[in-house]
Write a protein that holds these residues in place. Structure first.
Motif, PDB file in Angstrom:
ATOM      1  N   LEU A 178     -54.133  89.220  19.886  1.00  0.00           N
ATOM      2  CA  LEU A 178     -53.254  88.090  20.143  1.00  0.00           C
ATOM      3  C   LEU A 178     -52.302  88.491  21.258  1.00  0.00           C
ATOM      4  O   LEU A 178     -51.962  89.676  21.387  1.00  0.00           O
ATOM      5  N   PRO A 179     -51.867  87.540  22.081  1.00  0.00           N
ATOM      6  CA  PRO A 179     -50.880  87.898  23.103  1.00  0.00           C
ATOM      7  C   PRO A 179     -49.551  88.275  22.463  1.00  0.00           C
ATOM      8  O   PRO A 179     -49.254  87.870  21.332  1.00  0.00           O
ATOM      9  N   PHE A 180     -48.757  89.043  23.196  1.00  0.00           N
ATOM     10  CA  PHE A 180     -47.464  89.495  22.688  1.00  0.00           C
ATOM     11  C   PHE A 180     -46.492  88.318  22.680  1.00  0.00           C
ATOM     12  O   PHE A 180     -46.032  87.854  23.724  1.00  0.00           O
ATOM     13  N   VAL A 181     -46.210  87.812  21.478  1.00  0.00           N
ATOM     14  CA  VAL A 181     -45.301  86.674  21.307  1.00  0.00           C
ATOM     15  C   VAL A 181     -44.219  87.092  20.328  1.00  0.00           C
ATOM     16  O   VAL A 181     -44.472  87.255  19.127  1.00  0.00           O
ATOM     17  N   ARG A 182     -43.020  87.266  20.857  1.00  0.00           N
ATOM     18  CA  ARG A 182     -41.885  87.725  20.046  1.00  0.00           C
ATOM     19  C   ARG A 182     -40.631  87.161  20.682  1.00  0.00           C
ATOM     20  O   ARG A 182     -40.345  87.458  21.834  1.00  0.00           O
ATOM     21  N   HIS A 183     -39.903  86.336  19.926  1.00  0.00           N
ATOM     22  CA  HIS A 183     -38.749  85.641  20.484  1.00  0.00           C
ATOM     23  C   HIS A 183     -37.507  85.860  19.617  1.00  0.00           C
ATOM     24  O   HIS A 183     -37.079  84.956  18.889  1.00  0.00           O
TER      25      HIS A 183
ATOM     26  N   PRO B  37     -47.687  74.519  28.836  1.00  0.00           N
ATOM     27  CA  PRO B  37     -46.300  74.796  29.246  1.00  0.00           C
ATOM     28  C   PRO B  37     -45.808  76.165  28.774  1.00  0.00           C
ATOM     29  O   PRO B  37     -45.074  76.840  29.505  1.00  0.00           O
ATOM     30  N   TYR B  38     -46.217  76.558  27.572  1.00  0.00           N
ATOM     31  CA  TYR B  38     -45.791  77.869  27.078  1.00  0.00           C
ATOM     32  C   TYR B  38     -46.392  78.985  27.931  1.00  0.00           C
ATOM     33  O   TYR B  38     -45.693  79.935  28.306  1.00  0.00           O
ATOM     34  N   ALA B  39     -47.686  78.893  28.247  1.00  0.00           N
ATOM     35  CA  ALA B  39     -48.334  79.928  29.058  1.00  0.00           C
ATOM     36  C   ALA B  39     -47.707  80.013  30.440  1.00  0.00           C
ATOM     37  O   ALA B  39     -47.490  81.120  30.972  1.00  0.00           O
TER      38      ALA B  39
ATOM     39  N   VAL C 190     -39.908  79.768  17.048  1.00  0.00           N
ATOM     40  CA  VAL C 190     -40.803  79.452  18.165  1.00  0.00           C
ATOM     41  C   VAL C 190     -42.187  79.283  17.560  1.00  0.00           C
ATOM     42  O   VAL C 190     -42.709  80.194  16.904  1.00  0.00           O
ATOM     43  N   LEU C 191     -42.789  78.114  17.779  1.00  0.00           N
ATOM     44  CA  LEU C 191     -44.069  77.785  17.150  1.00  0.00           C
ATOM     45  C   LEU C 191     -45.127  78.843  17.429  1.00  0.00           C
ATOM     46  O   LEU C 191     -45.916  79.201  16.540  1.00  0.00           O
ATOM     47  N   GLU C 192     -45.156  79.377  18.660  1.00  0.00           N
ATOM     48  CA  GLU C 192     -46.220  80.294  19.042  1.00  0.00           C
ATOM     49  C   GLU C 192     -46.183  81.606  18.263  1.00  0.00           C
ATOM     50  O   GLU C 192     -47.198  82.301  18.190  1.00  0.00           O
ATOM     51  N   GLU C 193     -45.046  81.951  17.669  1.00  0.00           N
ATOM     52  CA  GLU C 193     -45.025  83.138  16.805  1.00  0.00           C
ATOM     53  C   GLU C 193     -45.944  82.956  15.604  1.00  0.00           C
ATOM     54  O   GLU C 193     -46.430  83.943  15.034  1.00  0.00           O
ATOM     55  N   GLU C 194     -46.203  81.708  15.233  1.00  0.00           N
ATOM     56  CA  GLU C 194     -47.047  81.464  14.069  1.00  0.00           C
ATOM     57  C   GLU C 194     -48.514  81.806  14.324  1.00  0.00           C
ATOM     58  O   GLU C 194     -49.290  81.883  13.373  1.00  0.00           O
ATOM     59  N   TRP C 195     -48.905  81.994  15.588  1.00  0.00           N
ATOM     60  CA  TRP C 195     -50.256  82.496  15.842  1.00  0.00           C
ATOM     61  C   TRP C 195     -50.471  83.794  15.070  1.00  0.00           C
ATOM     62  O   TRP C 195     -51.539  84.008  14.483  1.00  0.00           O
ATOM     63  N   LEU C 196     -49.467  84.668  15.106  1.00  0.00           N
ATOM     64  CA  LEU C 196     -49.558  85.944  14.390  1.00  0.00           C
ATOM     65  C   LEU C 196     -49.549  85.716  12.885  1.00  0.00           C
ATOM     66  O   LEU C 196     -50.365  86.306  12.157  1.00  0.00           O
ATOM     67  N   TYR C 197     -48.651  84.881  12.399  1.00  0.00           N
ATOM     68  CA  TYR C 197     -48.525  84.696  10.946  1.00  0.00           C
ATOM     69  C   TYR C 197     -49.797  84.093  10.355  1.00  0.00           C
ATOM     70  O   TYR C 197     -50.238  84.490   9.269  1.00  0.00           O
TER      71      TYR C 197
END
Length: 531
Positions: free
Chosen positions: A14-19, A478-480, A25-32
């Motif tokens: 997964l890409p590094f997503v940490r905010h 937009p996030y990317a 941040v919704l994209e952190e849920e990719w990890l969860y």
């Protein structure tokens, strides 16, 4: 005596997503989601196989961004909260579905499942990397690395030092986490260019994987196609993906995951439930999202979501056992035929994204469990292996040079270089030139050393192939774009402040906290290797 070998390879990334700067941040849920649906279910499978005496073998890449996120205390804490919220929702679902026996049955199923996830999570104190390391140490898993941030090597090679940094930082990070050097590397997006093997060899890595046509069109042409590795001139082995076994799982038309019995991914409680009821379990702004609780099965391919029938995990598990048996049967015949044709034992290499198993294909971990057990007990045509064991037992192979390739659209670079994302590369290339320039410096003091190291982190994060991929896919664009621009802006600000000797220590500290990947990175990795 077996006729050959089967090697499953799972690419966990997964890409590094940490905010830390935001509460949500919704994209952190990719990890969860991946922890709940893929990583813990796979770990549960591995534990069950080990407990039952099944000496399973599997190759698994864990990319440095994923490894870093799974080790991060902030993300571990946030996942714990995410799972608690999911458990509350499942319990409420049991309470509210008194008049629908099947939905109540499914809600009770999810309550039990999430409790099992919680139990495994807590038993390892949130340290899933430590849990997986057990199976590396027992030689059941061959855990390998990847590019430091999954950079797309053929499109970075204009500055070879930046490709070297992607490889070297990844190898060093792996050693810091696992206490040993990686044997293998998953080349990001299986994207190979001529000469890459020299950098991989210099990093001490024994083998890497590419797409099948990268091996099939090697020079000279490999005598055994993709059914034996080739050795490059520096001595690094190259394994190619087998198309036949991959298609049985990957294909949207022919693959197992599309069976009508399996759970429907796109029909989720977060979009189906009455709004006021589901509102506490969606985004803080009230926008709906997937929750992970899904009550319906695929039913028929292409059917409207409103026509989907209820899911039943019992029958889905039965179908999974059937598909695992079918996959094994096909590999038996494939390997027997290849052995007879080749006059030697073939190896069939079947690589997949790990997140397919559980997240996209909910029943995927069950499939792996059944396949490993059936292969161990029910046949003797082939031996399950991982790639390090295979190379140790087969140290002599044909020498050839692979062909430029990737596993993307049309087999080359088009998905990562097109009208949606071509704008990023001049900026990445300029930043690469600037980073190579900075690497020639000797830091004047601790503050400048920190700034130089942070510049290296920002460039690595900007280079992630995930951002270009997302721009091509049209989802979460937009996030990317924001991530690409933010890392480049931070890099350029660092470059300008370093060259002007005017480093803002307060700003640097904030950026170090937000983009804290690779805490031991050394900016000097961007120096030419000969210097």
């Amino acid at each position: 005596m077996t006729s050959g070998y089967l090697a499953l390879v799972l690419h966990a990334h997964l890409p590094f997503v940490r905010h830390p700067e935001s509460d949500y941040v919704l994209e952190e849920e990719w990890l969860y989601e991946a922890i709940t649906e893929t990583y813990i279910p796979l770990l549960k499978v591995f534990e069950g196989l080990h407990a039952d005496g099944v000496d399973f073998k599997l190759t698994m890449s864990i990319t440095p961004p994923l490894l870093s996120m799974l080790r991060d205390p902030l993300l571990q804490e946030r996942y714990d909260q995410h799972l608690a919220q999911l458990q509350k929702l499942a319990e409420r679902e049991v309470e509210r579905n008194h008049f629908n026996d099947h939905v109540r049955y499914l809600a009770e199923y999810y309550v039990k499942e999430f409790a099992e996830v919680r139990s495994i999570w807590e038993s390892y104190h949130g340290d899933l990397i430590g849990a997986l390391k057990k199976f590396l140490d027992s030689n059941n898993l061959d855990i390998i690395t990847c590019g430091a941030t999954h950079g797309y090597f053929p499109l970075l090679k204009i500055n070879p030092e930046t490709v070297w940094a992607q490889i070297k930082v990844a190898a060093e990070h792996y050693e810091q986490e696992f206490g040993r050097s990686p044997n293998g590397m998953w080349i990001p997006e299986c994207a190979y260019y001529n000469g890459l093997e020299e950098l991989v060899a210099d990093a001490g890595i024994r083998y890497f994987l590419i797409d099948g046509h990268g091996v099939l069109y090697a020079q000279p042409r490999p005598r055994y196609g993709t059914y034996a590795p080739i050795f490059t001139e520096p001595g690094v082995a190259v394994f190619g993906r087998d198309h036949e076994s991959s298609q049985q799982v990957w294909s949207s038309e022919l693959g197992y995951p599309g069976d009508p019995t399996y759970r429907e991914f796109y029909k989720d409680l977060g979009w189906e439930a009455e709004y006021e009821y589901i509102k506490p379990y969606v985004m803080p702004n009230g926008q709906r999202k997937n929750t992970g609780i899904k009550y319906h099965r695929i039913t028929t391919r292409g059917a409207d979501l409103g026509a989907k029938e209820y899911y039943d995990p019992y029958w889905a598990r039965e179908k999974t056992a059937e598909h695992a048996g079918n996959f094994m049967f096909n590999r038996q015949h494939q390997i027997d035929h290849l052995c007879e044709t080749m006059g030697r034992e073939p190896i069939v290499v079947s690589p997949y994204d790990a997140e397919l198993f559980g997240h996209w294909w909910y029943e995927g971990p069950w499939f792996i469990d059944y396949l490993m057990r059936k292969a161990y007990y029910d046949q003797n045509a082939f031996e399950m292996t991982h790639l390090s064991d295979y190379l140790q037992a087969h140290p002599q192979q044909q020498v050839a040079r692979p062909a430029q390739s990737s596993w993307g659209y049309k087999g080359f670079h088009e998905y990562w270089l097109n009208h949606t994302n071509t704008w990023i590369y001049p900026h990445l290339h300029k930043a690469g030139e600037r980073m190579i320039e900075l690497a020639r410096r000797e830091s004047a003091d601790e503050l400048q050393e920190r700034a130089l190291n942070q510049a290296a982190r920002e460039l690595l994060l900007a280079q992630s192939s995930d951002w270009a991929f997302i721009m091509s896919s049209g989802s979460m664009v937009p996030y990317a774009e924001r991530r690409t621009k933010s890392h480049l802006l931070r890099f350029n600000k660092l470059y300008e402040s370093i060259t002007a000797s005017q480093i803002d220590s307060g700003w640097l500290e904030k950026v170090e906290y937000m983009d804290n990947i690779f805490p031991q990175v050394d900016y000097r990795v961007y120096r030419a290797k000969s210097s």
